[in-house]
Scaffold this motif. Structure first.
Motif, PDB file in Angstrom:
ATOM      1  N   SER A  90     -48.038 -10.310 -26.493  1.00  0.00           N
ATOM      2  CA  SER A  90     -48.411 -10.002 -25.111  1.00  0.00           C
ATOM      3  C   SER A  90     -47.610  -8.800 -24.617  1.00  0.00           C
ATOM      4  O   SER A  90     -47.053  -8.020 -25.405  1.00  0.00           O
ATOM      5  N   LEU A  91     -47.582  -8.643 -23.285  1.00  0.00           N
ATOM      6  CA  LEU A  91     -46.764  -7.647 -22.594  1.00  0.00           C
ATOM      7  C   LEU A  91     -46.978  -6.232 -23.135  1.00  0.00           C
ATOM      8  O   LEU A  91     -48.120  -5.807 -23.292  1.00  0.00           O
ATOM      9  N   ASP A  97     -51.002  -1.000 -26.968  1.00  0.00           N
ATOM     10  CA  ASP A  97     -52.026  -0.832 -28.001  1.00  0.00           C
ATOM     11  C   ASP A  97     -53.409  -0.603 -27.403  1.00  0.00           C
ATOM     12  O   ASP A  97     -54.251   0.069 -28.008  1.00  0.00           O
ATOM     13  N   SER A  98     -53.660  -1.176 -26.225  1.00  0.00           N
ATOM     14  CA  SER A  98     -54.982  -1.050 -25.604  1.00  0.00           C
ATOM     15  C   SER A  98     -55.095   0.181 -24.713  1.00  0.00           C
ATOM     16  O   SER A  98     -56.152   0.424 -24.128  1.00  0.00           O
ATOM     17  N   GLY A  99     -54.017   0.953 -24.579  1.00  0.00           N
ATOM     18  CA  GLY A  99     -54.057   2.167 -23.771  1.00  0.00           C
ATOM     19  C   GLY A  99     -53.865   1.934 -22.284  1.00  0.00           C
ATOM     20  O   GLY A  99     -53.953   2.892 -21.501  1.00  0.00           O
ATOM     21  N   ILE A 100     -53.569   0.702 -21.885  1.00  0.00           N
ATOM     22  CA  ILE A 100     -53.339   0.419 -20.467  1.00  0.00           C
ATOM     23  C   ILE A 100     -51.961   0.933 -20.050  1.00  0.00           C
ATOM     24  O   ILE A 100     -51.772   1.447 -18.950  1.00  0.00           O
ATOM     25  N   TRP A 107     -41.704  -2.057 -30.926  1.00  0.00           N
ATOM     26  CA  TRP A 107     -41.237  -3.429 -30.844  1.00  0.00           C
ATOM     27  C   TRP A 107     -42.431  -4.359 -30.672  1.00  0.00           C
ATOM     28  O   TRP A 107     -43.458  -3.965 -30.105  1.00  0.00           O
ATOM     29  N   VAL A 108     -42.292  -5.561 -31.151  1.00  0.00           N
ATOM     30  CA  VAL A 108     -43.333  -6.583 -30.970  1.00  0.00           C
ATOM     31  C   VAL A 108     -42.893  -7.494 -29.830  1.00  0.00           C
ATOM     32  O   VAL A 108     -41.843  -8.132 -29.911  1.00  0.00           O
ATOM     33  N   THR A 109     -43.674  -7.516 -28.747  1.00  0.00           N
ATOM     34  CA  THR A 109     -43.337  -8.333 -27.582  1.00  0.00           C
ATOM     35  C   THR A 109     -44.236  -9.558 -27.535  1.00  0.00           C
ATOM     36  O   THR A 109     -45.448  -9.457 -27.742  1.00  0.00           O
ATOM     37  N   THR A 162     -55.220 -11.148 -24.243  1.00  0.00           N
ATOM     38  CA  THR A 162     -56.046 -10.042 -23.772  1.00  0.00           C
ATOM     39  C   THR A 162     -55.191  -9.150 -22.866  1.00  0.00           C
ATOM     40  O   THR A 162     -54.156  -9.584 -22.339  1.00  0.00           O
ATOM     41  N   PRO A 163     -55.586  -7.906 -22.637  1.00  0.00           N
ATOM     42  CA  PRO A 163     -54.812  -7.046 -21.731  1.00  0.00           C
ATOM     43  C   PRO A 163     -54.669  -7.648 -20.335  1.00  0.00           C
ATOM     44  O   PRO A 163     -53.619  -7.496 -19.696  1.00  0.00           O
ATOM     45  N   GLU A 164     -55.715  -8.335 -19.865  1.00  0.00           N
ATOM     46  CA  GLU A 164     -55.654  -8.934 -18.531  1.00  0.00           C
ATOM     47  C   GLU A 164     -54.590 -10.033 -18.470  1.00  0.00           C
ATOM     48  O   GLU A 164     -53.803 -10.115 -17.522  1.00  0.00           O
ATOM     49  N   ALA A 165     -54.552 -10.872 -19.500  1.00  0.00           N
ATOM     50  CA  ALA A 165     -53.533 -11.917 -19.558  1.00  0.00           C
ATOM     51  C   ALA A 165     -52.145 -11.308 -19.716  1.00  0.00           C
ATOM     52  O   ALA A 165     -51.173 -11.770 -19.102  1.00  0.00           O
TER      53      ALA A 165
END
Length: 226
Positions: A90-91, A97-100, A107-109, A162-165
């Motif tokens: 997440s985060l 990765d999604s460009g948001i 790092w892996v969050t 998901t990006p929203e979550a």
């Protein structure tokens, strides 16, 4: 016809689409003895070391490996749940990765559930041979709020928000007195988010007011600039 060596047969097993993408030593040993019963632990350990040296296994932590025989090769994100039970990517990883979020991080969050159903997690940074993982805690009812189709990406071998979550997870941490994270920055590409999904999840996670307050803060600088 000459029979293939056991190591070759093992490697072929690990290339199959249904093969495990993350392995521990026990699963490697089980697979190896499936192609050649009676293999000794030192022999299996030597094969593991040779596979790591050849870049076909990638060590995460002691006794845990990414399967690089398979295509596409396993990624560090897939190992998060092996490091912390219930972890969901997440985060910043998801939003970057999604460009948001425009600041790339390698790092892996991940979010980790806080619940009596799970062991009390150790949070914060974890340095591994495959990179740095950052684990942050969140109550299970927030993490699992809303429909699974809204909060988790489909068709993956691991759990990824998901990006929203992911945005809502960040907003929760930004308001929590137990978290050191500040609110998400104002320059996120929020127009790229699925707004109906975001609103559904915010209601389910009881974060609608937090989301509206953050959105007003994001809009204020652009309004004053005009």
């Amino acid at each position: 016809m000459k029979r293939l060596r056991w190591s070759t047969r093992l490697e072929l097993e690990l290339t199959k689409p249904q093969a495990l993408r993350v392995l521990d030593k026990a699963s490697v040993a089980q697979l190896a003895r499936g192609v050649r019963p009676g293999l000794s632990n030192p022999t299996i350990d030597r094969w593991i070391r040779e596979s790591i040296a050849a870049g076909r296994l990638q060590r995460i932590v002691r006794g845990t490996y990414l399967n690089r025989f398979i295509h596409p090769a396993a990624l560090p994100c897939e190992a998060a749940v092996w490091l912390r039970q219930g972890a969901i990517i997440s985060l910043q990883t998801v939003l970057g990765d999604s460009g948001i979020w425009n600041n790339f991080t390698n790092w892996v969050t991940a979010m980790v559930p806080l619940s009596p159903r799970y062991p009390t997690p150790s949070l914060g940074r974890v340095a591994t041979s495959a990179g740095t993982f950052v684990f942050r805690g969140i109550p299970l009812d927030i993490l699992e709020g809303g429909a699974e189709t809204d909060r988790l990406e489909p068709h993956l071998s691991y759990r990824r928000a998901t990006p929203e979550a992911a945005l809502l997870h960040w907003l929760y941490l930004g308001r929590s007195p137990r978290s050191r994270m500040s609110a998400p920055p104002a320059d996120l590409e929020v127009a790229s988010l699925d707004s109906p999904r975001l609103q559904r999840l915010a209601r389910a996670m009881r974060l609608s007011d937090t989301l509206r307050e953050w959105q007003r803060g994001v809009a204020a600088p652009s309004l004053s600039a005009n």
